[in-house]
Design a protein around this motif. Structure first.
Motif, PDB file in Angstrom:
ATOM      1  N   GLU A 569       0.832  -1.199   0.000  1.00  0.00           N
ATOM      2  CA  GLU A 569       0.000   0.000   0.000  1.00  0.00           C
ATOM      3  C   GLU A 569       0.869   1.252   0.000  1.00  0.00           C
ATOM      4  O   GLU A 569       0.527   2.261  -0.626  1.00  0.00           O
ATOM      5  CB  GLU A 569      -0.932  -0.032   1.212  1.00  0.00           C
ATOM      6  CG  GLU A 569      -1.974   1.086   1.229  1.00  0.00           C
ATOM      7  CD  GLU A 569      -2.944   0.966   2.384  1.00  0.00           C
ATOM      8  OE1 GLU A 569      -3.936   1.715   2.400  1.00  0.00           O
ATOM      9  OE2 GLU A 569      -2.702   0.143   3.295  1.00  0.00           O
ATOM     10  N   GLU A 585      -6.643  -4.147  -7.174  1.00  0.00           N
ATOM     11  CA  GLU A 585      -6.549  -4.286  -5.729  1.00  0.00           C
ATOM     12  C   GLU A 585      -6.746  -5.751  -5.364  1.00  0.00           C
ATOM     13  O   GLU A 585      -7.770  -6.356  -5.685  1.00  0.00           O
ATOM     14  CB  GLU A 585      -7.609  -3.423  -5.041  1.00  0.00           C
ATOM     15  CG  GLU A 585      -7.489  -3.471  -3.532  1.00  0.00           C
ATOM     16  CD  GLU A 585      -8.482  -2.558  -2.834  1.00  0.00           C
ATOM     17  OE1 GLU A 585      -8.664  -2.729  -1.613  1.00  0.00           O
ATOM     18  OE2 GLU A 585      -9.049  -1.677  -3.513  1.00  0.00           O
ATOM     19  N   GLY A 587      -6.551  -6.887  -2.195  1.00  0.00           N
ATOM     20  CA  GLY A 587      -7.171  -7.017  -0.881  1.00  0.00           C
ATOM     21  C   GLY A 587      -6.137  -7.332   0.172  1.00  0.00           C
ATOM     22  O   GLY A 587      -4.955  -6.971   0.055  1.00  0.00           O
ATOM     23  N   LEU A 588      -6.594  -7.954   1.233  1.00  0.00           N
ATOM     24  CA  LEU A 588      -5.707  -8.281   2.339  1.00  0.00           C
ATOM     25  C   LEU A 588      -5.037  -9.626   2.087  1.00  0.00           C
ATOM     26  O   LEU A 588      -5.691 -10.619   1.773  1.00  0.00           O
ATOM     27  CB  LEU A 588      -6.496  -8.332   3.648  1.00  0.00           C
ATOM     28  CG  LEU A 588      -7.153  -7.015   4.074  1.00  0.00           C
ATOM     29  CD1 LEU A 588      -7.967  -7.235   5.336  1.00  0.00           C
ATOM     30  CD2 LEU A 588      -6.095  -5.940   4.284  1.00  0.00           C
ATOM     31  N   LYS A 596      -2.027  -9.443   8.090  1.00  0.00           N
ATOM     32  CA  LYS A 596      -2.694  -9.179   6.820  1.00  0.00           C
ATOM     33  C   LYS A 596      -2.369  -7.758   6.346  1.00  0.00           C
ATOM     34  O   LYS A 596      -2.542  -6.799   7.088  1.00  0.00           O
ATOM     35  CB  LYS A 596      -4.199  -9.362   6.950  1.00  0.00           C
ATOM     36  CG  LYS A 596      -4.606 -10.803   7.202  1.00  0.00           C
ATOM     37  CD  LYS A 596      -6.111 -10.950   7.251  1.00  0.00           C
ATOM     38  CE  LYS A 596      -6.511 -12.422   7.471  1.00  0.00           C
ATOM     39  NZ  LYS A 596      -7.983 -12.614   7.487  1.00  0.00           N
ATOM     40  N   LYS A 598      -2.691  -4.963   2.953  1.00  0.00           N
ATOM     41  CA  LYS A 598      -3.397  -4.623   1.718  1.00  0.00           C
ATOM     42  C   LYS A 598      -2.367  -4.477   0.601  1.00  0.00           C
ATOM     43  O   LYS A 598      -1.423  -3.697   0.731  1.00  0.00           O
ATOM     44  CB  LYS A 598      -4.176  -3.329   1.903  1.00  0.00           C
ATOM     45  CG  LYS A 598      -5.058  -2.967   0.717  1.00  0.00           C
ATOM     46  CD  LYS A 598      -5.844  -1.697   1.033  1.00  0.00           C
ATOM     47  CE  LYS A 598      -6.770  -1.321  -0.119  1.00  0.00           C
ATOM     48  NZ  LYS A 598      -7.554  -0.094   0.167  1.00  0.00           N
TER      49      LYS A 598
END
Length: 606
Positions: A569, A585, A587-588, A596, A598
């Protein structure tokens, strides 16, 4: 020399020049060839030798001129002015000599004054000119000093000879050969002794030979030929004239001391008469023999002195050439060492390490040999820890998908050859980076690590960028474990360069086939943050990056997808506005040791 050397070195130099001797291409066994007496066949080398002789013998030459002037000033010059009034008074006081032409006597005295003064002026003027040539920096060719010596010594010899050749000894009337002989000995003694300094001045053989031969010619031939009284002493004498001179000069002394008439002794028999003639003839010729020996011995000494000077000059040239070659080899060795250091470390780090090994040079040491020795003696300094904190650095890792399985089925040399081809292509991508932000940190197996925004890179010539150069110049070499902070100039530019490299690396890898026949596929991971850099180790030292940013970037690679670039990120914030990139994207993502996070995957170019 003033005539012959000018003729050979200037007049016919291009015809006498037979070689261009190069001491760098020859060894000491192959000396430059020479003409007999005339010097080297390489006339440029001959001129250099004469210049060397003039410089080496500077003190001797100046001192020799001073000695010549002092001898002549205290000899003929002083004698001429001291005895002249006495001689004049003697002629005036003796009535029976009134018939002598006193006008001729006075004319001879004035002429003698002028000639001895001119001879002394020539020596003093020569001293001034030689001193001027030595002291004037504009006159780079000091062999002109040798020409000046010949220019003043040769006229001095002929002026002195002319003085004695043209005057009538003691009025020129009523004197025997013995009286003339005495005058001639004094002439040679007073005139020639001023040349004694030529023996120790270390002059070239040609110059010494010219001065001494002309002196012998003047005193032993010109004077006797031009002066009838002196000439009859040893050129025109007969046995009777020699014997008559013997009676007139030695007879009165012999008759008084022994009480026997010398004429009766010498006429006792033919054998005794011949002995009387030989004894007096030897006395007459002895000045000639002695002066000939002086001239000959001086020339012989000059010849061997010049031979020794030429040998020393050649040896010096060889030594200079050898030293120059050694220095060039050492300089090249140092350049190779520095080039190797630059190839291992970033330019700023390499420069810091080189300066650390070359502190003597920076403090004023300019000797190449000592610089190289200093570098060799201080190689252990390469292992010192110099920590630098870098802010907003983007770190990228790449990894080959299926590399472990492929390595187990293919020969090691094929695997190594494949990795060399792949990583060389990556190196080319770094070299082609227009932003000059990328720096290859290291490779570990099939992993390739790169950092962008360290601000320790340089151009193609290894030159430092402005920020690094100013920071480096503003401080001394940091001591062990010093911590220096380096800020990124443009974090967005650094992140963009790293992502662009990741995309290009994936495309480049697709063009290669692995040893097992499959198309090469790689995955890449990128993260931006603060790192610490430094040189670690003393044997095969390495430039390494440390910090959580490195660990996170490695996790971005290990959790990435084949043929895709995954960014954190933090990196995405810096490059999200760049229209060249399109992002997906993800996600996690579970990241080992981080939980976790991003993340984003580079999708395609817009």
């Amino acid at each position: 020399m003033v005539f012959l050397d000018v003729f050979t070195n200037i007049g016919i130099k291009k015809w006498m020049h037979k070689e261009d001797y190069d001491f760098n291409e020859q060894d000491a066994s192959g000396c430059p060839s020479e003409y007999f007496v005339l010097g080297f066949k390489d006339r440029n080398l001959e001129e250099e030798f004469l210049n060397h002789v003039a410089l080496v013998n500077k003190t001797r030459i100046i001192l020799g001129l001073c000695v010549s002037a002092a001898i002549y000033a205290s000899g003929p010059f002083l004698v001429e002015f001291v005895q002249a009034p006495v001689v004049t008074a003697l002629y005036d006081s003796i009535p029976e000599y009134e018939y002598v032409n006193k006008g001729i006597l006075r004319r001879n005295m004035v002429e003698s004054y002028a000639l001895v003064t001119l001879a002394l002026v020539l020596l003093l003027l020569g001293l001034v000119v030689v001193f001027f040539l030595y002291q004037t920096k504009a006159v780079r060719d000091k062999r002109n000093v040798l020409y000046a010596l010949g220019f003043f010594y040769v006229p001095f010899v002929f002026v002195t000879a002319y003085q004695y050749a043209t005057q009538d000894i003691n009025g020129g009337d009523g004197f025997s050969m013995g009286a003339a002989l005495n005058e001639w000995v004094l002439e040679i003694y007073y005139g020639a002794t001023a040349l004694v300094s030529v023996l120790f001045m270390g002059l070239p053989f040609l110059l010494t030979a010219e001065i001494m031969l002309l002196a012998g010619l003047a005193f032993l031939i010109i004077i006797p030929l031009e002066n009838d009284v002196v000439g009859n002493v040893w050129i025109g004498e007969t046995d009777d004239s020699v014997l008559e001179s013997f009676y007139e000069d030695i007879g009165p002394l012999f008759n008084t001391s022994v009480g026997v008439d010398l004429r009766l002794v010498c006429s006792a028999s033919e054998t005794v008469r011949r002995q009387c003639i030989n004894a007096w003839r030897y006395n007459i010729l002895s000045p000639y023999v002695i002066l000939c020996l002086i001239v000959l011995s001086t020339m012989v000494v000059a010849y061997f002195v010049e031979h020794a000077n030429r040998t020393a000059f050649i040896n010096k040239k060889f030594l200079t050439a050898l030293t120059r070659q050694k220095e060039q080899a050492l300089v090249k060795q140092k350049q190779d060492q520095e080039k190797l250091i630059h190839s291992i470390f970033p330019p700023v780090i390499a420069m810091d390490l080189i300066v650390a090994n070359d502190e003597q040079h920076l403090s004023g040491e300019t000797d190449v040999l000592k610089r190289i020795q200093s570098l060799k003696q201080n190689t252990n300094k390469l292992g010192r820890t110099v920590a630098r904190m870098h802010q907003d650095v983007t770190v990228l890792f790449t990894d080959i998908v299926g590399f472990t399985a492929m390595s187990g089925t293919c020969p090691p040399h094929e695997v190594m050859s494949f990795l060399h081809t792949l990583f060389s292509a990556f190196d080319d991508l770094i070299d082609d980076d227009p932003s000059d932000q990328l720096w290859k940190v290291e490779t570990i197996g099939d992993a390739f690590m790169l950092a962008s925004g360290l601000n320790v890179g340089g151009g193609e010539d290894g030159s430092l960028n402005d920020l690094s150069l100013k920071s480096f110049a503003s401080r001394k070499t940091p001591p062990t474990s010093e911590l220096v902070s380096w800020e990124a100039t443009d974090p967005g530019l650094a992140a963009t360069a790293a992502v662009e490299f990741g995309r290009s690396a994936i495309e480049e890898a697709q063009l290669l086939t692995m040893p097992n026949g499959e198309t090469c596929a790689i995955r890449a991971g990128v993260h931006t943050g603060n790192v610490c850099s430094g040189v670690v180790g003393s044997r095969m030292p390495r430039y390494c990056l440390f910090g959580d940013t490195v660990n996170t970037a490695s996790r971005m690679e290990s959790t990435s997808v084949a043929m895709r670039v995954q960014v954190s990120e933090a990196t995405h914030r810096l490059v999200a506005g760049d229209a060249r990139f399109a992002w997906e994207e993800r996600g996690l993502v579970e990241v080992k040791g981080k939980g976790k996070l991003k993340t984003f995957l580079l999708r395609s170019s817009s």
